[in-house]
Design a protein around this motif. Structure first.
Motif, short mmCIF file in Angstrom:
data_model
loop_
_atom_site.label_atom_id
_atom_site.label_comp_id
_atom_site.label_asym_id
_atom_site.label_seq_id
_atom_site.Cartn_x
_atom_site.Cartn_y
_atom_site.Cartn_z
N ILE A 9 -27.50 -8.08 -8.47
CA ILE A 9 -28.81 -7.64 -8.95
C ILE A 9 -29.77 -8.81 -8.76
CG2 ILE A 9 -30.15 -6.78 -10.91
CD1 ILE A 9 -27.40 -5.82 -12.08
N ILE A 10 -30.76 -8.62 -7.89
CA ILE A 10 -31.69 -9.69 -7.55
C ILE A 10 -33.10 -9.25 -7.95
CG2 ILE A 10 -32.58 -11.17 -5.72
CD1 ILE A 10 -30.08 -10.34 -4.06
N ASP A 11 -33.63 -9.91 -8.97
CA ASP A 11 -34.98 -9.59 -9.44
C ASP A 11 -35.48 -10.78 -10.24
OD1 ASP A 11 -37.20 -8.41 -11.11
OD2 ASP A 11 -36.59 -6.61 -10.02
N ASP A 12 -36.76 -11.08 -10.15
CA ASP A 12 -37.30 -12.21 -10.88
C ASP A 12 -37.58 -11.90 -12.35
OD1 ASP A 12 -39.32 -10.53 -9.88
OD2 ASP A 12 -40.82 -12.11 -9.92
N LEU A 32 -23.39 -9.37 -10.63
CA LEU A 32 -23.78 -10.78 -10.61
C LEU A 32 -25.29 -10.79 -10.58
CD1 LEU A 32 -21.29 -12.13 -7.91
CD2 LEU A 32 -21.08 -12.32 -10.40
N LEU A 33 -25.91 -11.64 -11.40
CA LEU A 33 -27.36 -11.66 -11.52
C LEU A 33 -27.95 -12.87 -10.82
CD1 LEU A 33 -27.67 -10.73 -15.30
CD2 LEU A 33 -27.44 -9.22 -13.34
N PHE A 34 -29.06 -12.62 -10.10
CA PHE A 34 -29.75 -13.68 -9.38
C PHE A 34 -31.25 -13.53 -9.61
CE2 PHE A 34 -25.83 -12.79 -7.15
CZ PHE A 34 -25.30 -14.06 -6.94
N PRO A 35 -31.95 -14.63 -9.92
CA PRO A 35 -33.39 -14.56 -10.19
C PRO A 35 -34.26 -14.48 -8.93
CG PRO A 35 -32.64 -16.81 -10.42
CD PRO A 35 -31.41 -15.96 -10.17
N ASN A 50 -20.01 -5.97 -3.43
CA ASN A 50 -19.84 -4.79 -2.59
C ASN A 50 -21.17 -4.16 -2.23
OD1 ASN A 50 -17.50 -4.75 -4.83
ND2 ASN A 50 -16.70 -4.27 -2.81
N CYS A 51 -22.22 -4.53 -2.96
CA CYS A 51 -23.52 -3.92 -2.77
C CYS A 51 -24.58 -4.85 -3.37
CB CYS A 51 -23.55 -2.56 -3.49
SG CYS A 51 -25.00 -1.59 -3.16
N ILE A 52 -25.82 -4.73 -2.86
CA ILE A 52 -26.93 -5.55 -3.33
C ILE A 52 -28.06 -4.64 -3.77
CG2 ILE A 52 -28.66 -7.27 -2.64
CD1 ILE A 52 -26.53 -8.10 -0.43
N LEU A 53 -28.59 -4.89 -4.96
CA LEU A 53 -29.76 -4.19 -5.48
C LEU A 53 -30.84 -5.24 -5.64
CD1 LEU A 53 -31.04 -1.61 -6.64
CD2 LEU A 53 -30.01 -2.19 -8.84
N SER A 54 -31.86 -5.18 -4.78
CA SER A 54 -32.86 -6.24 -4.74
C SER A 54 -34.28 -5.72 -4.91
CB SER A 54 -32.77 -6.99 -3.41
OG SER A 54 -33.77 -7.99 -3.32
N ASP A 55 -35.07 -6.48 -5.65
CA ASP A 55 -36.50 -6.23 -5.75
C ASP A 55 -37.14 -6.59 -4.40
OD1 ASP A 55 -38.99 -5.66 -6.84
OD2 ASP A 55 -39.15 -7.54 -7.94
N VAL A 56 -38.32 -6.07 -4.16
CA VAL A 56 -39.05 -6.42 -2.93
C VAL A 56 -39.84 -7.70 -3.14
CG1 VAL A 56 -40.93 -5.76 -1.39
CG2 VAL A 56 -39.23 -4.09 -2.02
N GLU A 72 -28.91 -10.56 10.22
CA GLU A 72 -28.59 -11.57 11.24
C GLU A 72 -27.20 -12.16 11.01
OE1 GLU A 72 -31.74 -14.44 11.11
OE2 GLU A 72 -33.24 -12.99 11.79
N MET A 73 -26.76 -12.19 9.75
CA MET A 73 -25.45 -12.75 9.43
C MET A 73 -24.34 -11.78 9.81
SD MET A 73 -26.51 -14.25 5.73
CE MET A 73 -24.97 -15.04 5.33
N GLY A 74 -24.61 -10.48 9.75
CA GLY A 74 -23.61 -9.48 10.08
C GLY A 74 -22.55 -9.34 9.00
N GLY A 75 -22.02 -8.15 8.86
CA GLY A 75 -20.93 -7.90 7.94
C GLY A 75 -21.27 -8.02 6.47
N CYS A 76 -22.55 -7.96 6.13
CA CYS A 76 -22.93 -8.08 4.73
C CYS A 76 -22.97 -6.70 4.07
CB CYS A 76 -24.30 -8.76 4.62
SG CYS A 76 -24.18 -10.51 5.00
N PRO A 77 -22.88 -6.68 2.74
CA PRO A 77 -22.84 -5.42 2.02
C PRO A 77 -24.15 -4.65 2.11
CG PRO A 77 -22.87 -7.28 0.50
CD PRO A 77 -22.77 -7.85 1.86
N PRO A 78 -24.11 -3.36 1.78
CA PRO A 78 -25.33 -2.54 1.81
C PRO A 78 -26.36 -3.03 0.80
CG PRO A 78 -23.46 -1.28 0.95
CD PRO A 78 -22.94 -2.60 1.38
N VAL A 79 -27.64 -2.86 1.15
CA VAL A 79 -28.75 -3.30 0.31
C VAL A 79 -29.55 -2.08 -0.14
CG1 VAL A 79 -30.84 -4.70 0.19
CG2 VAL A 79 -28.89 -5.48 1.57
N LEU A 80 -29.79 -2.01 -1.44
CA LEU A 80 -30.69 -1.02 -2.02
C LEU A 80 -31.92 -1.78 -2.48
CD1 LEU A 80 -27.60 -0.15 -2.71
CD2 LEU A 80 -28.73 1.60 -4.06
#
Length: 123
Positions: A9-12, A32-35, A50-56, A72-80
């Motif tokens: 979960i990526i959001d400020d 896992l939380l990321f600011p 397994n998945c990424i939920l990110s703010d814009v 560009e890195m390839g093989g990364c999990p899906p992004v919402l």
């Protein structure tokens, strides 16, 4: 393959991150939380999820720029992508870059869980 699926979960907004974490825990998902996207990349968060939920819109790297970097890195999990800026152009850009879902804020809990279930099922 681990039984528990993990979502980044990526959001400020710390309160939003923690609210989403609570929602996911009730659905049996860990998180896992990321600011910021920069913190996520620096800590190599993509290796443990397994998945990424990110703010814009966040300070530093945006959620859409994150999709480009991960692509560009390839093989990364899906992004919402989730955003308060749910205009058609932002949505089109996110989906064209490879986001698997576009979720407007305020978030609909049921929609978030449906989209995450679909995304993590494929990982």
């Amino acid at each position: 393959m681990p039984a528990t699926r993990t979502v980044a979960i990526i959001d400020d907004d710390r309160h939003l991150r923690e609210s989403i974490q609570d929602l996911l825990e009730t659905a049996g998902l860990s998180s896992l939380l990321f600011p910021s996207a920069d913190a996520f990349l620096h800590e190599r968060g993509y290796e443990d999820v397994n998945c990424i939920l990110s703010d814009v819109k966040m300070p530093g790297t945006s959620g859409i720029e994150l999709i480009d970097i991960l692509g560009e890195m390839g093989g990364c999990p899906p992004v919402l992508i989730m955003t308060s800026y749910a205009d058609k152009q932002t949505k089109a850009t996110a989906l064209n870059k490879g986001a698997v879902a576009f979720l407007p804020k305020p978030l609909d809990s049921d929609e978030v869980l449906r989209c995450l279930e679909t995304a993590v099922r494929g990982t």
